[in-house]
Design an enzyme around this catalytic site. Structure first.
Site, short mmCIF file in Angstrom:
data_model
loop_
_atom_site.label_atom_id
_atom_site.label_comp_id
_atom_site.label_asym_id
_atom_site.label_seq_id
_atom_site.Cartn_x
_atom_site.Cartn_y
_atom_site.Cartn_z
N GLU A 1 0.84 -1.20 0.00
CA GLU A 1 0.00 0.00 0.00
C GLU A 1 0.88 1.25 0.00
OE1 GLU A 1 -2.27 -0.83 3.53
OE2 GLU A 1 -2.98 -2.69 2.63
N PHE B 1 2.20 -1.72 8.41
CA PHE B 1 2.58 -1.93 9.80
C PHE B 1 2.53 -3.43 10.06
CE2 PHE B 1 1.21 2.42 9.80
CZ PHE B 1 1.94 3.05 10.81
N ALA B 2 3.48 -3.91 10.84
CA ALA B 2 3.55 -5.35 11.12
C ALA B 2 2.24 -5.88 11.70
CB ALA B 2 4.69 -5.64 12.09
N ASP B 3 1.54 -4.99 12.41
CA ASP B 3 0.26 -5.39 13.04
C ASP B 3 -0.73 -5.93 12.00
OD1 ASP B 3 0.52 -3.45 15.80
OD2 ASP B 3 1.62 -2.84 14.02
N PHE B 4 -0.58 -5.57 10.74
CA PHE B 4 -1.55 -5.99 9.73
C PHE B 4 -1.34 -7.43 9.29
CE2 PHE B 4 -1.44 -1.23 8.46
CZ PHE B 4 -1.98 -0.90 9.69
N GLU C 1 -4.68 -6.55 2.60
CA GLU C 1 -3.45 -7.23 3.02
C GLU C 1 -3.44 -8.71 2.71
OE1 GLU C 1 -4.97 -4.98 4.90
OE2 GLU C 1 -3.46 -3.40 5.11
N HIS D 1 -0.99 -0.51 16.24
CA HIS D 1 0.06 -0.03 15.32
C HIS D 1 1.44 -0.02 15.98
CE1 HIS D 1 -3.15 1.36 12.71
NE2 HIS D 1 -2.31 1.89 11.85
C1 TPP Z 1 -5.52 -3.27 7.82
C2 TPP Z 1 -4.94 -1.92 7.66
N1 TPP Z 1 -4.28 -1.63 6.53
C3 TPP Z 1 -3.73 -0.42 6.36
C4 TPP Z 1 -3.85 0.53 7.33
C5 TPP Z 1 -3.18 1.87 7.18
N2 TPP Z 1 -4.19 2.86 6.86
C6 TPP Z 1 -4.81 3.54 7.82
S1 TPP Z 1 -6.00 4.51 7.21
C7 TPP Z 1 -5.66 4.04 5.64
C8 TPP Z 1 -6.43 4.60 4.52
C9 TPP Z 1 -7.87 4.37 4.68
O1 TPP Z 1 -8.54 4.94 3.63
P1 TPP Z 1 -10.10 5.05 3.66
O2 TPP Z 1 -10.69 3.75 4.03
O3 TPP Z 1 -10.52 5.64 2.38
O4 TPP Z 1 -10.40 6.03 4.86
P2 TPP Z 1 -10.02 7.57 5.01
O5 TPP Z 1 -8.65 7.61 5.59
O6 TPP Z 1 -10.11 8.21 3.70
O7 TPP Z 1 -11.01 8.08 5.99
C10 TPP Z 1 -4.64 3.11 5.61
C11 TPP Z 1 -4.07 2.50 4.41
C12 TPP Z 1 -4.55 0.18 8.50
N3 TPP Z 1 -4.67 1.05 9.52
N4 TPP Z 1 -5.11 -1.03 8.63
#
Ligand code: TPP
Ligand code: MG
Lengths: 333, 322
Positions: free
Chosen positions: A27, A92-95, A69, A138
């Protein structure tokens, strides 16, 4: 001098140049796909580790994925079966939580389960660790449960030099390698040559030599153990400080040899205490080095809780130099 | 008039509270006194409030990493939230969760969630519970455009359809998931039609129009309460800040945010509509804004003055410590 982040970035570029079957996916590894600015490489990974790769290698080899993921991990495994050497990033490793099946039931098992008919040259990059108040989902150091899985190799570099050599080995290795990058280490610099080199898995580094105690520490804890030892030097206490660098395979010999000399062991790890790498190392020494021990082994770990958010709580959660120094003094009593 | 005057004022108060809360946090985060991640909801207020206008404390919502707006809309205490974000002992989660984990079961708020796609399966579980208990309650989950691509979300939607659960899947399409455009990452024409493919009623509305969200959510919530199963609503919206505080937003064209602040402003749209229809007078709306500003001032000063968690709190709320 190069930072841990730069060392990893340079290795990715060098390995991609060296072998066109190496690809990077995850990502925002480039960022800016879609969107209104039209600027690719808008992120270069959320920690900047993959910055610049898309410019040199293009979007076929530097693949920005949707937030999926499980598919990222599965695609890495599948691409490896079909001849590529994917380096997949979990932001993040948590994922690992969302994608665990593809890691431990799929890529970890292919080679053995298929009777040796295939290899699975995947590297999974896993930004890890607490210290930035990113809270329970995280901040974790989850390598214990990946270390428990047969078929996976687990690498936990503590400095930029090792990160570079170990990543090159990981990418050239034919088994899936879980490569944990401690987030707090990204800006930390040390001397790192520009030319590529490899560091063998299963070879610990003896960071310091001493007489009184053996200290084994991982990742960010290596630096903290050095601080603890600095503070104890005035009292005439010296230690072997061992950084295993890879925990699967684990260099048992270096640890056992050291304990034979010192008779005392402190293991330091940021993970939770139960079924951890620290507990595992303690068990190995208890089983194989029992007669060398002059005192009970001491573990310095996070408590058995999720990672708390508030600054004061997180500071108390993460083992620090003071905890380590206290543990060393305790085993010396 | 789709809502009574009091309801309209309450909706406006919530939207303004969210906006002021977030705009203030933008400033407070820059002071360096707030640790960790802060994902601000400014710009998306009409979605949270349009949906929760149909819910009471016994209905549930599951939220996201960008959860402050959902929390406020569902009735979480603003001062308790601010304290949580500042990591204080009497914050809503005792300072243990922070911005990404605010929860309040007494308000039916099942938690902000730092795992993208973590919420929808939890919402399905809450809907199974309320259905079994015959409570006639509804659970809504909020998911972003980025989160809409997560397998957990697909599984949750299918399960809700299979079990005909009282669930409403809200998709907030603000155009980006972190640094990646929804136009790239969402492979289907839109999120609503993909949700429809799972076999539920789905529609797409202007998420900057409180009334459009309110009406669509009304249809979905009524369907759910009447045993008609799940629905999905895609709300097109925008976020006024970066993904997190500190995001340089290189993926966004210069001027986009300013342009969206003018053209995609749910508060301005609301004011315009209620004025044009003569439902509320401007001074009533102004009074709400004044009140809210002083509430936010109070929240910040109380949060700043509040005590940090005690170190003993580290090992509580977990079933055993080693
Ligand atoms: C499982 C997981 N993958 C990746 C992330 C990192 N991450 C946090 S918010 C985000 C983007 C989310 O986008 P969206 O669903 O469109 O929500 P928005 O931030 O636009 O409100 C990502 C990739 C995460 N927190 N959890
Ligand atoms: Mg989004």
């Amino acid at each position: 001098m190069k930072s841990y982040r730069e060392a990893i970035n340079q290795t990715l570029a060098q390995e991609m140049r060296r072998d066109d079957s190496v690809i990077v996916l995850g990502e925002d590894v480039s960022g800016g796909a879609g969107g209104s600015s039209g600027k690719r490489d808008a992120a270069g990974g959320v920690f900047g580790v993959t910055a610049g790769l898309i410019g040199e290698f293009g979007e076929q080899r530097v693949i920005d994925t949707p937030i999926s993921e499980s598919a990222i991990m599965g695609a890495a495994g599948g691409a490896a079966l079909a001849g590529l050497r994917p380096v997949a990033e979990l932001m993040f490793a948590d994922f690992v939580g969302v994608s665990f099946d593809q890691i431990f039931n799929q890529m970890a098992k292919f080679r053995y389960m298929f009777g040796g008919k295939t290899t699975t040259p995947v590297v999974v990059r896993l930004p890890t660790g607490a210290g930035m108040n990113m809270a329970a989902q995280h901040s974790q150091t989850i390598y214990p449960f990946l270390t428990a899985v047969p078929g996976l190799k687990v690498v936990i570099p503590s400095n930029a030099y090792d990160a570079k050599g170990l990543l090159a080995t990981a990418i050239r290795d034919d088994d899936p390698v879980m490569f944990f990058e401690h987030k707090a280490l990204y800006p930390r610099k040390c001397e790192v040559p520009d030319e590529d080199y490899t560091i063998n898995f299963g070879e610990a580094e003896l960071v310091r030599e001493g007489d009184d105690v053996t200290v084994v520490a991982l990742a960010r804890m290596v630096g903290f153990a050095e601080k603890a030892l600095d503070s104890l030097a005035a009292e005439g206490i010296s230690a072997d400080l061992i950084d295993p660098r890879t925990v699967s395979p684990l260099d048992e010999e270096t640890i056992l040899d050291s304990v034979e000399n010192t008779g005392r062991l402190v293991v330091v790890d940021e993970s939770n205490p139960r079924c951890s790498v620290a507990a595992d190392i303690a068990a190995i020494v208890a089983c194989k080095g029992f007669h060398s021990l002059k005192a009970p082994i001491k573990l310095v770990t996070a408590p058995h809780t999720p990672v708390p958010f508030a600054r004061e709580l997180e500071r108390a959660y993460v083992p620090g130099p003071a905890h380590i120094a206290a543990a060393i003094k305790e085993v010396l009593q | 008039m789709p809502l009574g005057k009091q309801e309209l004022l309450a909706a406006y108060r919530k939207m303004v509270t969210i906006r002021e809360f977030e705009e203030r946090l933008h400033v407070e985060v820059a002071s360096g006194d707030i640790a960790g991640f802060c994902h601000l909801y400014s710009g998306q207020e009409a979605v949270a409030v349009g949906v929760t206008s149909h819910l009471d404390d016994d209905d549930y919502i599951a939220s996201t990493h960008r959860g402050h707006g959902h929390c406020i809309a569902k009735g979480c205490d603003v001062i308790g939230m601010m304290k949580e974000i500042f990591g204080r002992r009497d914050g809503l989660c005792g300072g243990k969760g922070g911005s990404m984990h605010i929860a309040d079961m007494s308000k039916g708020m099942l938690g902000a969630n730092a795992i993208v796609g973590g919420g929808p399966p939890i919402a399905v579980g809450a809907a199974i519970a309320t259905q079994l208990q015959g409570r006639g309650k509804v659970t809504a989950s909020f998911t972003g455009d980025g989160g809409s691509n997560q397998g957990t979300v697909f599984e949750a939607m299918n399960l809700a359809v299979v079990l005909q659960l009282p669930t409403v899947f809200i998709f907030e399409n603000n155009g980006y998931g972190e640094h990646t455009g929804a136009d790239y990452a969402v492979g289907s024409a839109d999120i609503a039609s993909r949700a429809a493919g799972f076999g539920m009623a789905a529609e797409k509305v202007d998420g900057c129009d409180y009334f459009a969200v309110y009406e669509a959510a009304g249809r979905a919530v009524t369907r759910a309460r009447q045993g008609g199963g799940p629905s999905a609503i895609e709300c097109t919206t925008t976020r006024y800040f970066g993904h997190f505080e500190g995001d340089p937003q290189r993926y966004r064209a210069k001027g986009e945010v300013e342009q969206h602040r003018r053209a995609m402003n749910c508060l301005a749209n609301f004011r315009q509509r209620v004025n044009a229809e003569d439902w509320l007078a401007p001074d009533q709306l102004d009074a709400v804004e004044t009140e809210v500003r002083s509430l936010i001032d109070r929240a910040v000063s109380e949060a700043r003055a509040a005590p940090a968690p005690a170190l003993d709190d580290l090992c509580t709320d977990v079933y055993v410590s080693y």
